[in-house]
Design an enzyme around this catalytic site. Structure first.
Site, short mmCIF file in Angstrom:
data_model
loop_
_atom_site.label_atom_id
_atom_site.label_comp_id
_atom_site.label_asym_id
_atom_site.label_seq_id
_atom_site.Cartn_x
_atom_site.Cartn_y
_atom_site.Cartn_z
N GLU A 275 0.96 -1.22 -0.10
CA GLU A 275 0.15 0.08 -0.04
C GLU A 275 0.92 1.17 0.00
OE1 GLU A 275 -3.20 -0.29 2.72
OE2 GLU A 275 -3.25 -2.37 2.76
N LYS B 63 -0.41 4.36 -4.91
CA LYS B 63 0.29 2.89 -5.06
C LYS B 63 1.15 2.86 -6.20
CE LYS B 63 -3.43 0.89 -2.95
NZ LYS B 63 -4.36 -0.19 -2.88
#
Ligand SMILES: [Zn+2]
Length: 263
Positions: free
Chosen positions: A3, A59
Site C-alpha cells: 500500500e 500506489k
C-alpha cells in the site's frame, strides 16, 4: 500487501541508490509483467539512459529516464516488490525485471505475476498508464477529506479504498484507520458527524505517518493488522472477538463492541 507506505519505501530506495546512475543492461525473466514494451524494446529504450528522481502517486511509482525521456511506471498489486542490490551480486530468475546500473541492480519482483512495469514513451501522460486517481493520501487535509466523503454514496470502507477518491489506501490501512476511529466499515461515508470526521482524520494521519516510517502497515501488539493472521482474532484494545466479513470484495476486520454497525 503493498500500500502507500510500501511504495513510499520503494520510492526512497530508488532516490537513495539508483537516481543519477546509468542503465547498463536490462534483464527480463517475466516478460508478461511488462506493459507497453517487450524485453528487447525495454533494453533498447533504457540502456544508456540515466535514472531520474522517482515520483509516487498513490500506489504507483514513476521513474523518468533522462530529462524528457520515457518513464517507467511500477505497480505492485498484491505481491510486487522492489529491491536494490550491490553490483557484486547477480540477478536471478526471481528478478522479474532487473535493471543493471553503474553500481548495483534495481530489481522488480512479483510472486504471483501481478502488477508489473509499464513503459511510457516520452511525452505520454502518467494518467494514461494509471487511470484517474484522487489526491495522494499523504497530502489530503482534513477539509478535503470531509469534502470527498460528503460527496460519496455507500460505505466508508469502500469510499476510502476507491483510488479515484483518494490514492494510496488499501485494505490493511483502511481497516486499521476505521478501527482506531471507532467507525464501522459500512457506515455511510457522507453521514459522519463533525467529531467523528475529526477523529477519522486524526487516525488517518497517525496510521499513515507510522506506517510510512515503518515502510509497511505495522503489526505490533497494539495494531489491528497483527490480528489478520490469527485463527481467533481479538480486538487489541478491548479484547472482544473481532468480526470478519467481506466489504467491497475484501476481507475486513472490525471490533463489534467499539465499531457499532449503522442502524
Ligand atoms: Zn474493541
Amino acid at each position: 500487501m503493498p500500500e502507500l507506505p510500501d511504495v513510499e519505501k520503494h520510492r526512497r530506495t530508488i532516490a537513495e541508490h539508483a537516481t543519477g546512475q546509468t542503465v547498463r543492461r536490462v534483464e527480463v525473466h517475466d516478460p508478461e509483467l511488462l506493459e507497453g514494451t517487450t524485453p528487447q524494446g525495454l533494453g533498447r529504450s533504457a540502456v544508456g539512459r540515466e535514472i531520474g528522481e522517482p515520483r509516487r502517486l498513490g500506489k504507483w511509482l514513476a521513474v523518468g529516464l533522462d530529462r524528457g525521456g520515457p518513464t517507467l511506471v511500477f505497480h505492485f498489486r498484491m505481491t510486487g516488490d522492489l529491491l536494490w542490490r550491490p553490483v557484486a551480486e547477480e540477478a536471478g530468475s526471481a528478478d522479474a525485471v532487473a535493471f543493471h546500473l553503474d553500481e548495483g541492480i534495481l530489481s522488480y519482483r512479483s510472486r504471483r505475476l501481478l502488477g508489473g512495469v509499464t513503459y511510457l514513451p516520452a511525452g505520454r501522460d502518467l494518467e494514461a498508464a494509471v487511470g484517474p486517481l484522487g489526491p495522494d493520501a499523504a497530502d489530503v487535509d482534513r477539509h478535503q477529506l470531509g469534502e470527498l466523503l460528503a460527496g460519496r454514496r455507500g460505505g466508508l470502507k469502500s469510499a476510502l479504498m476507491d483510488q479515484r477518491m483518494i490514492a494510496g489506501l488499501g485494505n490493511e490501512l483502511v481497516d486499521e484507520i476505521l478501527w482506531r476511529s471507532g467507525l464501522h466499515p459500512a457506515r455511510p461515508a457522507a453521514e459522519l458527524a463533525e467529531d467523528e470526521l475529526a477523529d477519522l482524520y486524526s487516525e488517518f494521519r497517525e496510521v499513515l505517518r507510522r506506517s510510512i516510517r515503518a515502510g509497511h502497515v505495522p503489526s505490533g501488539p497494539t495494531w489491528l493488522n497483527a490480528q489478520r493472521r490469527e485463527d481467533e482474532p481479538r480486538c487489541p484494545r478491548c479484547g472482544a472477538a473481532l468480526q470478519r466479513g467481506r466489504v467491497g470484495g475484501r476481507t475486513t476486520f472490525w471490533c463489534p463492541r467499539e465499531q457499532p454497525a449503522p442502524s
